[in-house]
Design an enzyme around this catalytic site. Sequence first.
Site, PDB file in Angstrom:
ATOM      1  N   ASP A 418       0.823  -1.203   0.000  1.00 32.56           N
ATOM      2  CA  ASP A 418       0.000   0.000   0.000  1.00 32.56           C
ATOM      3  C   ASP A 418       0.864   1.263   0.000  1.00 32.56           C
ATOM      4  O   ASP A 418       1.943   1.293   0.603  1.00 32.56           O
ATOM      5  CB  ASP A 418      -0.890  -0.015   1.250  1.00 32.56           C
ATOM      6  CG  ASP A 418      -1.814   1.177   1.330  1.00 32.56           C
ATOM      7  OD1 ASP A 418      -2.673   1.294   0.437  1.00 32.56           O
ATOM      8  OD2 ASP A 418      -1.670   1.977   2.265  1.00 32.56           O
ATOM      9  N   GLU A 471       1.104  -0.572  -5.181  1.00 30.84           N
ATOM     10  CA  GLU A 471       0.134   0.492  -5.434  1.00 30.84           C
ATOM     11  C   GLU A 471       0.956   1.779  -5.549  1.00 30.84           C
ATOM     12  O   GLU A 471       1.328   2.381  -4.545  1.00 30.84           O
ATOM     13  CB  GLU A 471      -0.884   0.614  -4.303  1.00 30.84           C
ATOM     14  CG  GLU A 471      -1.961   1.638  -4.614  1.00 30.84           C
ATOM     15  CD  GLU A 471      -2.416   2.450  -3.422  1.00 30.84           C
ATOM     16  OE1 GLU A 471      -3.373   3.220  -3.577  1.00 30.84           O
ATOM     17  OE2 GLU A 471      -1.802   2.351  -2.347  1.00 30.84           O
TER      18      GLU A 471
END
Length: 738
Positions: A418, A471
Site C-alpha cells: 500500500d 500500489e
Amino acid sequence: MNDRPAVTLHGEHLLPRDTDVDALVRAEHGDPFSILGPHPDGDGLMIRAFLPNALGVEVLERSSGRTLASMEQGQVPGLFFTRLTHPQPYLLSIRWPGGVHVTEDPYSFGPQLGEMDLYLFAEGNHRELARVFGAQVVEVEGVQGVRFAVWAPNARRVSVVGSFNDWDGRRHPMRLRFPSGVWEIFIPRLQPGDAYKYEILGPHGILPLKADPMALATEHPPGTASIVARPLDYQWRDDLWLRERAARQAVNAPLSIYEVHAGSWQREGGENGPIYNWHELAERLIPYVKEMGFTHIELMPIMEHPFGGSWGYQLLSQFAPSARYGSAHDFAAFVDACHGAGIGVILDWVPAHFPTDAHGLGEFDGTALYEYAHPFEGFHQDWDTYIYNLGRTEVHGFMLASALHWLRDFHVDGLRVDAVASMLYRDYSRQEGEWIPNRHGGRENLEAIEFLQHLNEVVTAEVEGALVIAEESTAFPGVSRPVADGGLGFAYKWNMGWMHDSLKYIQEDPIHRSYHHDKMTFSMVYAYSEHFVLPISHDEVVHGKGSLIGKMPGDRWQKFANLRAYLSFMWTHPGKKLLFMGSEFAQWREWHHDRELDWHLLNEPEHKGVHDLLRDLNRLYREEPALHELDSDPAGFQWLIGDDRANSTFAWLRKSSSGDPLLVVANFTPVVRGGYRVGVPITGRWREIFNSDAACYRGSNNGNGGGILAEQVEQHGQPLSVSLTVPPLGVVILRPEG
C-alpha cells in the site's frame, strides 16, 4: 532510602544495597537479574525475589517439591531472601491473598536469545523474527513457559505485565541484552491465551502500556492487549497448489483479482449483523469467487488494527491476524481452503505508516524508534500517522520479517504494498519547506527505495512464485523492473493512470465523449513500460465518490449498458484485472465498512445481468490466451481503429504466441453502428463469442447473429474486413472459426 553497607546474615551478604532495593521498589532498576534470582554464595546459593503484596514465600526442591527453606523479608515488604547450602534447581511457593502459586523463578534462567539472533536483528536481516521475538511458547531446561523479547534500546527498564502478575511492572522486569537494545525474560508456566503488554520506563518517565510489536495474537478490539499465541501447527494440504503457483502467477497467466473487505462482504443475518469468522467466510466467499471465475482474492489488511474505520490500513500488529475474524490457525485454514479451490490469496500490506495510538509503535521506548524523529520525515499530515524509518536497520528487518511471515507461515500468494508513492518521495503531499531532502539533496527516499528493492529480492529468492504488487501512482521508473536492472523489483504495478483516465471518460455524457477520446487510447502509449494490474479498487467507491454504477451517465438502461461496456473494455485491455466487491453486480450504494453488500440486488434483472456478464468475462479471460498471455508484450495488442473520435468507437486485436487473434470492437455511444467495417487478418467466418448487449445480460440484443463472414475488402491495414453491427454502449468480441 540512604545507601549503606549490605546487611549480613550468618556472615553472608544476602541483602542488596539500599539503592538497588529502592530502584526495584520504584520499578527503575535496569538490571534486575543482578539482584534477583540465584547467585553463588561461597559453597551455597543466595536467592532473592521481589514479589510485592505476597504474604510469604517458600523455596521447594524442584524434583520432589520438598521444602528447602522459608524466605525472609528484606528491607521492604515484598523483598524476600534466603540461602541454600548448595546450588540446586528450585521452585517458589508464593502465598498470595488469593491463594498459593507454585512456579519456577523467572530470574533463575540465563540469557535466552542466541548471539546470532541478536546479530541478525541488529543487522536488519533476521528473516524469522516471528519465531524468535515477541511472546514465544517454549521449553527451557525442561520447563514450559513463555519467552518474551522486545526491542527498546533507549528504555531504562522494561517489564512484562499482564493478568498473570496483576499488571504490576515491578513483578517481571526484563534483562537487557547489550548492545542490541533487546529486553528478554522467560516466565515459566504461562499459557497461550494470556494477555500481556510491556511497561516501559523511557528516558523521560513511564510510558503508556505498549502492545507487543511482534505479537502473534491480540485482544479483540477495542481491547488493545497482546495475547500469547499458541504456535501455528496447521497441517497444510496445499502442496500441489504451491508446486503450480509460479506458473499460475506468471506474467503470461490470467490474473483476475476480487478485492474483499472481510468484515463487510457478507454478514450474519444481513446488513448490520455480526461479521463472519474465517471458517464462515470460507464456506461462503470461496464458492462465490470460484463461481464468478476470479483467480485470486485480495484481502484488505487483515493484520490487527485499532480502528475498524481505517479498513485495516492503519494497523499496529504487523504479525497478528485480526482477532475480529478468528485465530491465526483459522486464517491459515482459510488460505488452505482457497488453495484447495484453485484460488490464490493476496494480502494488502502496509510498510509505509502506522497510527499514533498510545499503545502502539509511536515513541515506543520514549524516543522515535520505529518512526523518523523529525515530523518533516516522520509524520503523515494527510493520514495523521507516523512514517516508518526504514533507514534504521532494525526497522528494515522488522518489516522484511513481517512480509516473509505472511508469505511463508501462512502460504499467502502475494502482497499488495500500500501507498508506495508515499514511500518513494520525501516531499509526498508536502509543501515547499515541509520536507527534508536526502543526502544528495534530492526528493527520493533512498532508505525506502533500498528496503523495497531488498524486499523484492528476498521474496523472489525465498518464496517461489509469490507476487509483490505495488500500489504506485507516480511515474517513478522501473517499478516492476528487476532490481539487477535498476528497478524496484515488483512483480506488478497498479495502473493508476489507466484507472483515472478510463473512469474520467466513462463518466462523460456520450455526446461529449468524442472530446475525450484520448482518455481511452493513451494507456497504450505506456502499456509495456511496466507489468500492470488494472485496478478498480475500494478507493474508487468511497469518500463520496459513489459506486461504480453510480458514476455512469444516462437513464437507468444507459447506466447499466455503460457499466457492462466499461467492464468489457477493462477485461479486454492489456493488463491483469482487479475489481472491488459489489462492483460485479452494480451495487448502487457507496461501500461502507460496517454493513454488508446489497446482495438483494441480484434479484433484479439488470443487476443479475452485470453479474453474469462479469462471470462470462472471467471465463473468456481465463480460457482465451489472447486475452492474457502477452499482456506485457507489444505483440499481444494491435490497434485497428483508435481514431474514430466522431463515433466514440474503438477496435483492436488481442493476440497470443500461438492460435487465433480476437477482435474487440467497442461503441461508447447509445447509437447502433450498422455496417461498421473493421479490418481483419484471417479469412472465413468470425464468430461472435461475446456481446455485452446480449439479452442474457439485459441488453438490447443488437449484434451479429452469432457471427459474420470476412470479405475481400482491405481495411485498417488488413487484407480483409467484416461489416459489423456494433451495439449501443456495447462491446463485441469475435474469433475466427477456422
